[in-house]
Design a protein around this motif. Structure first.
Motif, PDB file in Angstrom:
ATOM      1  N   SER A 173       9.646 -12.156 -39.905  1.00 12.88           N
ATOM      2  CA  SER A 173       8.720 -12.210 -38.772  1.00 12.88           C
ATOM      3  C   SER A 173       7.349 -12.712 -39.211  1.00 12.88           C
ATOM      4  O   SER A 173       6.770 -12.196 -40.181  1.00 12.88           O
ATOM      5  N   ARG A 186       2.572 -10.761 -38.914  1.00 12.29           N
ATOM      6  CA  ARG A 186       2.451  -9.329 -39.152  1.00 12.29           C
ATOM      7  C   ARG A 186       1.664  -9.022 -40.424  1.00 12.29           C
ATOM      8  O   ARG A 186       1.506  -7.864 -40.799  1.00 12.29           O
ATOM      9  N   SER A 216      12.729 -16.779 -30.542  1.00 12.98           N
ATOM     10  CA  SER A 216      11.580 -16.585 -29.664  1.00 12.98           C
ATOM     11  C   SER A 216      10.791 -15.370 -30.103  1.00 12.98           C
ATOM     12  O   SER A 216      11.354 -14.419 -30.668  1.00 12.98           O
ATOM     13  N   GLY A 217       9.494 -15.399 -29.848  1.00 10.50           N
ATOM     14  CA  GLY A 217       8.728 -14.160 -29.932  1.00 10.50           C
ATOM     15  C   GLY A 217       9.206 -13.264 -28.812  1.00 10.50           C
ATOM     16  O   GLY A 217       9.193 -13.664 -27.646  1.00 10.50           O
ATOM     17  N   GLN A 218       9.670 -12.080 -29.133  1.00  6.68           N
ATOM     18  CA  GLN A 218      10.309 -11.242 -28.127  1.00  6.68           C
ATOM     19  C   GLN A 218       9.257 -10.662 -27.176  1.00  6.68           C
ATOM     20  O   GLN A 218       8.205 -10.180 -27.610  1.00  6.68           O
ATOM     21  N   ASP A 232       8.384 -18.557 -26.694  1.00  7.18           N
ATOM     22  CA  ASP A 232       7.636 -17.315 -26.523  1.00  7.18           C
ATOM     23  C   ASP A 232       7.911 -16.681 -25.171  1.00  7.18           C
ATOM     24  O   ASP A 232       7.112 -15.895 -24.665  1.00  7.18           O
ATOM     25  N   SER A 253      14.793 -11.328 -32.939  1.00  8.92           N
ATOM     26  CA  SER A 253      14.077 -10.521 -33.921  1.00  8.92           C
ATOM     27  C   SER A 253      14.054  -9.066 -33.494  1.00  8.92           C
ATOM     28  O   SER A 253      13.851  -8.763 -32.310  1.00  8.92           O
TER      29      SER A 253
END
Length: 266
Positions: A48, A51, A79-81, A100, A117
């Motif tokens: 990821s 972070r 995708s960014g969840q 996204d 993710s």
């Protein structure tokens, strides 16, 4: 209702992943082990961005992970969840793109790695081996209660799959042993799905603390969508209980790396 746990761990190219006997397509659920990130809380296969782990580490870790599929990052879709019920039907032109605005992907195209993710939320991989249609879903509690599992099954049937032929592997996630919730959580679930649904999946322990079972919620919704119970496999490992093996948002109080669940028609 009890579901089979057909999962097994395997070490491939110095990476520890787990897989399900329920899925015949190339697939993997990642763990913390096998990457290049050296510093906690990201050690070692952090997949990821954003972070705190240097991007070059995540790049290398993603290369390691996609290498398990015999591909590079140009064949990965993710995708960014956003904790939604949005599912994209992936076409060839989507290969290598990062979105996204989705929490799930389905496709009938070969050689594209669908991935989501997770770090406590529920990863769901789906496959209709007869029709050649696959899916990958990220189910946090909002997406779960909103019915992303049903949306995923519907999107697969639109590509030619049959619900009764879909096999499902629900990977490691936070289980009800560790998923303590409060009254507002119960009220939110009850307002969306009804009190009977909430009562089936949210229970109080002997101390009066509520525990939510996101896995059983998704299983019920999958079955309502036409998936056969015998075609659902559930990993019983809890990410929060085993935060040395899995990245866990709750166990780390939000300071952590991330894992992926991925599947590819090969």
């Amino acid at each position: 209702m009890n579901f089979t746990d057909k999962f097994y761990f395997t070490d491939e190219k110095d990476v520890t992943v787990f897989k399900s006997e329920n899925i015949t397509s190339a697939h993997a659920f990642s763990t913390r082990h096998g990457g290049v990130s050296t510093e906690n809380p990201f050690k070692s296969l952090n997949l990821s961005y954003g972070r705190g782990d240097p991007d070059e580490n995540v790049d290398k870790n993603l290369d390691i992970f996609t290498g398990l599929f015999g591909k590079d990052r140009s064949r990965l879709v993710w995708s960014g969840q956003i904790h939604s019920t949005s599912v994209l039907k992936v076409k060839e032109e989507h290969s290598g793109k990062v979105f996204d605005c989705y929490d799930g992907f389905v496709t009938d195209k070969k050689g594209i790695i669908l991935s989501v993710s997770v770090a406590d939320c529920t990863p769901i991989l789906l496959e209709d081996r007869h029709s050649g249609v696959i899916g990958a879903l990220h189910a946090g509690w909002r997406g779960t209660v909103g019915g992303i599992a049903a949306v995923g099954v519907s999107a697969m049937t639109e590509l030619g799959a049959k619900a009764e032929d879909i096999c499902v592997a629900i990977g490691a996630c936070i289980h009800d042993c560790c998923y303590e919730v409060k009254e507002d959580f119960y009220s939110s679930v009850a307002s969306i799905k009804g009190r009977e649904f909430a009562d089936r999946h949210i229970k109080k322990d002997v101390f009066g603390i509520m525990h939510a079972n996101i896995v059983s919620m998704n299983c019920e919704i999958l079955i309502e969508s036409g998936v056969l119970p015998e075609n659902i496999s559930v990993c019983t490992r809890c990410t929060c209980c085993e935060s040395d093996l899995f990245f866990s948002h709750r166990a780390s109080k939000g300071v952590r790396g991330g894992m992926k669940a991925a599947i590819m028609l090969d």
